[in-house]
Design a protein around this motif. Structure first.
Motif, PDB file in Angstrom:
ATOM      1  N   THR A  67     -76.507  38.553  -0.520  1.00  0.00           N
ATOM      2  CA  THR A  67     -77.418  39.690  -0.714  1.00  0.00           C
ATOM      3  C   THR A  67     -78.171  40.087   0.556  1.00  0.00           C
ATOM      4  OG1 THR A  67     -79.079  38.161  -1.613  1.00  0.00           O
ATOM      5  CG2 THR A  67     -77.669  39.329  -3.188  1.00  0.00           C
ATOM      6  N   THR A  84     -76.329  41.278   2.799  1.00  0.00           N
ATOM      7  CA  THR A  84     -75.370  42.320   3.193  1.00  0.00           C
ATOM      8  C   THR A  84     -75.054  43.276   2.055  1.00  0.00           C
ATOM      9  OG1 THR A  84     -74.383  40.857   4.851  1.00  0.00           O
ATOM     10  CG2 THR A  84     -73.031  42.706   4.077  1.00  0.00           C
ATOM     11  N   HIS A  85     -74.881  42.740   0.856  1.00  0.00           N
ATOM     12  CA  HIS A  85     -74.552  43.554  -0.321  1.00  0.00           C
ATOM     13  C   HIS A  85     -75.754  43.667  -1.243  1.00  0.00           C
ATOM     14  CE1 HIS A  85     -70.286  43.767   0.675  1.00  0.00           C
ATOM     15  NE2 HIS A  85     -70.374  42.501   1.023  1.00  0.00           N
ATOM     16  N   GLU A  86     -75.902  44.818  -1.870  1.00  0.00           N
ATOM     17  CA  GLU A  86     -77.023  45.032  -2.777  1.00  0.00           C
ATOM     18  C   GLU A  86     -76.954  44.054  -3.949  1.00  0.00           C
ATOM     19  OE1 GLU A  86     -77.421  49.081  -3.953  1.00  0.00           O
ATOM     20  OE2 GLU A  86     -77.491  49.833  -1.869  1.00  0.00           O
ATOM     21  N   ALA A  87     -78.122  43.549  -4.342  1.00  0.00           N
ATOM     22  CA  ALA A  87     -78.187  42.530  -5.394  1.00  0.00           C
ATOM     23  C   ALA A  87     -77.576  43.016  -6.702  1.00  0.00           C
ATOM     24  CB  ALA A  87     -79.643  42.112  -5.611  1.00  0.00           C
ATOM     25  N   TYR A 135     -75.121  45.135  -7.165  1.00  0.00           N
ATOM     26  CA  TYR A 135     -73.653  45.088  -7.057  1.00  0.00           C
ATOM     27  C   TYR A 135     -73.158  43.652  -7.162  1.00  0.00           C
ATOM     28  CZ  TYR A 135     -69.037  45.123  -4.837  1.00  0.00           C
ATOM     29  OH  TYR A 135     -67.707  44.931  -4.572  1.00  0.00           O
ATOM     30  N   TRP A 136     -73.811  42.733  -6.462  1.00  0.00           N
ATOM     31  CA  TRP A 136     -73.399  41.336  -6.523  1.00  0.00           C
ATOM     32  C   TRP A 136     -73.486  40.799  -7.950  1.00  0.00           C
ATOM     33  CZ3 TRP A 136     -70.687  37.408  -5.866  1.00  0.00           C
ATOM     34  CH2 TRP A 136     -71.100  36.126  -6.258  1.00  0.00           C
ATOM     35  N   SER A 182     -71.911  48.186   1.159  1.00  0.00           N
ATOM     36  CA  SER A 182     -73.110  47.490   0.703  1.00  0.00           C
ATOM     37  C   SER A 182     -73.206  47.427  -0.809  1.00  0.00           C
ATOM     38  CB  SER A 182     -74.362  48.165   1.281  1.00  0.00           C
ATOM     39  OG  SER A 182     -74.421  49.525   0.864  1.00  0.00           O
ATOM     40  N   ASN A 183     -72.662  48.442  -1.513  1.00  0.00           N
ATOM     41  CA  ASN A 183     -72.754  48.436  -2.977  1.00  0.00           C
ATOM     42  C   ASN A 183     -71.462  48.864  -3.660  1.00  0.00           C
ATOM     43  OD1 ASN A 183     -72.727  51.156  -2.455  1.00  0.00           O
ATOM     44  ND2 ASN A 183     -74.729  51.601  -3.376  1.00  0.00           N
TER      45      ASN A 183
END
Length: 300
Positions: free
Chosen positions: A55, A57-60, A62-63, A123-124
């Motif tokens: 998270t 790097t990637h939006e929470a 989306y993760w 990111s998402n």
């Protein structure tokens, strides 16, 4: 010593229709071991990546959709195959392998991930068989832990690194460079710090000349202290999805240019292998193995 991230999950959990090109993840280390380019202790199996690292790097949100297997069907179609727990685990092990590889590269000069190069993940979003962006995650890991200050991502896969470009669009410490086929996936491109779009059928001399010029300029301008290199072999003329016309020798010369630039400037490099979709699996494996062979010759 060459250190190479490899895990059996790299190949096995993919849906039936996608398994042929994924055979390379098993065959590459087998071939390198067979010919003596590497030893068994060159290979390491990465653990699953920590959520707090994802998270960065990637939006929470989306993760969590990936983790809980609740990603909408439309978004799964954008990725290219149905979501599963094994696929998610595969991606987080790939990303951890790239982080581990970056740390080994700082020790030995170069390190590899047999898989990785998941540069279409933004990111998402996931896209083009990519759920999480391994080199973007590793780049942020180095920055956040004060292990690097200026990072260069060299993306020479035939497809633009759109996810990588989006993730770092407002991060001046990371320079994103993508040299790719213009009329190829993704059809909506993002803006890298340097994009070199190539015409269909671009041949050896033009590709290598443009790469040489770009590397000279980028190293002088950005002065990186760490490099991530995406070494896709879908630039080959034989590739079913590529549209470029490189020979295997030119692909090897491309890798040599990158490694020699890293050595000349004394910058460690982590290599993720990216795409390769030639009809003959032997062509894919040999072209990828050339990248490892070159590194063994230059660094060991």
């Amino acid at each position: 010593m060459l250190k190479i991230a490899y895990h059996p999950l790299y190949a096995h959990p993919l849906p039936e229709g996608h398994r042929f090109p994924m055979l390379k993840y098993e065959l590459i280390p087998e071939q390198l071991l067979h010919e003596g380019t590497i030893l068994k202790d060159s290979l390491f199996a990465p653990e699953p990546l920590a959520e707090e690292t994802i998270t960065t790097t990637h939006e929470a949100a989306y993760w969590l959709q990936l983790k809980n297997l609740t990603l909408p069907a439309k978004e799964q179609r954008r990725i290219g195959f149905p979501l599963s727990a094994q696929l998610v685990e595969r991606e987080i092990r790939i990303a951890q392998g790239t982080i581990d590889g970056a740390r080994y590269a700082q020790q030995f000069g170069v390190a590899f991930n047999v898989a990785g190069g998941t540069h279409h993940a933004g990111s998402n979003w996931g896209e083009g068989f990519c759920l999480l962006n391994d080199q973007a995650i590793a780049a942020n890991y180095l920055l956040n832990n004060n292990l690097a200050k200026r990072i260069l991502i060299i993306d020479l896969d035939v497809h633009q690194g759109n996810g990588t470009a989006e993730i770092f669009q407002n991060e001046p410490r990371v320079f994103t460079f993508s040299m790719h086929c213009a009329q190829n996936f993704p059809f909506r491109k993002e803006l890298s710090d340097l994009d070199i779009p190539l015409e269909d059928g671009t041949s050896d001399d033009i590709f290598l000349s443009r790469l040489s010029e770009a590397l000279t300029v980028i190293f002088a301008k950005h002065q990186p202290d760490f490099i991530f290199y995406l070494a896709g072999v879908d630039v080959l003329e034989s590739d079913k999805l590529g549209k470029l016309a490189l020979t295997k020798n030119a692909c090897k010369q491309r890798d040599l240019m990158v490694f020699e630039a890293c050595l000349k400037n004394q910058v460690p490099v982590q290599v993720s292998m990216g795409g390769g979709y030639s009809a003959d699996i032997k062509v894919i494996v040999d072209a990828h193995c050339n990248t490892f062979r070159l590194a063994a010759d230059l660094y060991i």
